[in-house]
Design an enzyme around this catalytic site. Sequence first.
Site, mmCIF file in Angstrom:
data_model
loop_
_atom_site.group_PDB
_atom_site.id
_atom_site.type_symbol
_atom_site.label_atom_id
_atom_site.label_comp_id
_atom_site.label_asym_id
_atom_site.label_seq_id
_atom_site.Cartn_x
_atom_site.Cartn_y
_atom_site.Cartn_z
ATOM 1 N N LYS A 177 2.116 11.000 7.624
ATOM 2 C CA LYS A 177 1.480 10.852 8.837
ATOM 3 C C LYS A 177 1.765 11.496 10.045
ATOM 4 O O LYS A 177 1.605 12.618 10.327
ATOM 5 C CB LYS A 177 1.185 9.330 8.970
ATOM 6 N N PHE A 231 1.050 -1.115 0.106
ATOM 7 C CA PHE A 231 0.105 -0.038 -0.169
ATOM 8 C C PHE A 231 0.984 1.126 0.182
ATOM 9 O O PHE A 231 1.769 1.457 0.887
ATOM 10 C CB PHE A 231 -0.832 -0.022 1.094
ATOM 11 N N ASP A 250 9.347 2.820 2.271
ATOM 12 C CA ASP A 250 8.159 3.635 2.398
ATOM 13 C C ASP A 250 7.984 3.364 4.175
ATOM 14 O O ASP A 250 7.169 2.564 4.554
ATOM 15 C CB ASP A 250 6.928 3.123 1.786
HETATM 16 C C1 LIG Z 1 -0.834 5.911 4.433
HETATM 17 C C2 LIG Z 1 0.071 5.628 3.476
HETATM 18 C C3 LIG Z 1 0.557 5.983 2.829
HETATM 19 C C4 LIG Z 1 -0.306 7.145 1.682
HETATM 20 O O1 LIG Z 1 -0.378 8.145 2.762
HETATM 21 P P1 LIG Z 1 -1.547 9.142 2.278
HETATM 22 O O2 LIG Z 1 -1.257 10.599 3.262
HETATM 23 O O3 LIG Z 1 -2.850 8.750 2.569
HETATM 24 O O4 LIG Z 1 -1.628 9.587 0.745
HETATM 25 C C5 LIG Z 1 1.561 5.604 1.740
HETATM 26 N N1 LIG Z 1 2.468 4.537 2.323
HETATM 27 C C6 LIG Z 1 2.018 3.939 3.214
HETATM 28 C C7 LIG Z 1 2.826 2.588 3.734
HETATM 29 C C8 LIG Z 1 0.864 4.067 4.245
HETATM 30 O O5 LIG Z 1 0.576 3.632 5.210
#
Ligand SMILES: *Cc1c(COP(=O)(O)O)cnc(C)c1O
Length: 405
Positions: free
Chosen positions: A259, A145, A230
């Site tokens: 985040k 994701f 990520d």
């Molecule tokens: C939440 C998340 C994203 C995307 O972040 P957004 O602020 O919702 O665009 C990308 N990678 C990971 C691993 C995430 O948990």
Amino acid sequence: MLTIEKTMQDYIELEEKFGAHNYHPLDVVIERAEGVWVYDVEGNKYLDCLAAYSAVNQGHCHPRIVKALKEQAEKVTLTSRAFRNNQLPFLYKELSELTGYQISLPMNSGAEAVETALKAARKWGYKIKGVENDKAEIITCENNFAGRTITIVGFSTEAQYKDGFGPFTPGFKSIPYGNAEALEKAITKNTVAFLVEPIQGEGGVIVPPEGYLKKAYDICKKNNVLFIADEIQTGLGRTGKLFAFEYDGIRPDVVIIGKALSGGCYPVSAVLSNKEILGVFKPGDHGSTFGGNPLGAAIARESLKVLTEENLVENSYNLGKYFMEKLKQIKSQHVKEVRGKGLFIGVELKPEAKGARRFCEAFMKKGVLCKETHENVIRFAPPLVIKKEEIDWAMERVGEVLNAP
Ligand SMILES: *Cc1c(COP(=O)(O)O)cnc(C)c1O
């Protein structure tokens, strides 16, 4: 306008009537929050075990972060990058000092930061590695994701994320998560990067086999391929280290954060790397109206300070162990596995349990907020400010639900 006492149901009806239905939230309408606690419009209190997908690691409405927000909001909020502001330089410096990465590039949402890292990797491939124009390949993992843009859902393996949104961006190759040999096999002379989550969050809190990241990292080094971590969800203390990749003793070429970078008070994300890689961007190559704005930068600076000055990374490590032990003590017929690192915990239910959603709804009725991920996994990821007594409070209720038929 008249203020009429509204029930939870009134808000839900309004939302269903006037909003697009791209989410299926639990039916709790939150009005205010503080630390690990949130309160609904009818005055009920809940312990938040999702923490906005780890965006509120510092706890809801952290007083120091809210203060920074208010103070900066009264000075200047947005200059655009056409001009400079007096907050961004310090955010750059403090990020570098905290993480050891030379430079960074600020954006807003996580998805934008992922896109930024992918753009950097491609450009690095053409300008530095010498890949033939328009031939760059990026390797991603099944079950990943990374956000919701068309490029990103294009390399998702989740059918629903893609359905109806094609055609997609070419140049991505998917391999099984946790399998270093598959990475070695997938690399060609055109491979510029490997994008990976140290623990797959949305994928169901999937912890890869021990040593996987190290092996994958070594393979990338050997082949002059960028290793992009990520850490948007796993980073900034969630897993009991500042970054989850630290468990493998590696140093990714590129790290993506978001985040909790703002403690949940504002969308702030960033790509961390070195001068060779992020240096491929020249003025005009890439940008964002809000990226690097003084309000976001001031909030992010304070959010990072709270994280370190309140020892939230250590708290996540220690209380994560405690949380996991407590969960393992609940001998429920429904539970298949408890896994995770720090305060990033997944409880996988057996197929016979008939899905995690009904358990999350039952937790909610008892005052614990969780959200299912991937039908049969319940994720526990409370704000990192959580205390032992609060874990005990939650576990008593979680146990009652998991032990019911
Ligand atoms: C939440 C998340 C994203 C995307 O972040 P957004 O602020 O919702 O665009 C990308 N990678 C990971 C691993 C995430 O948990």
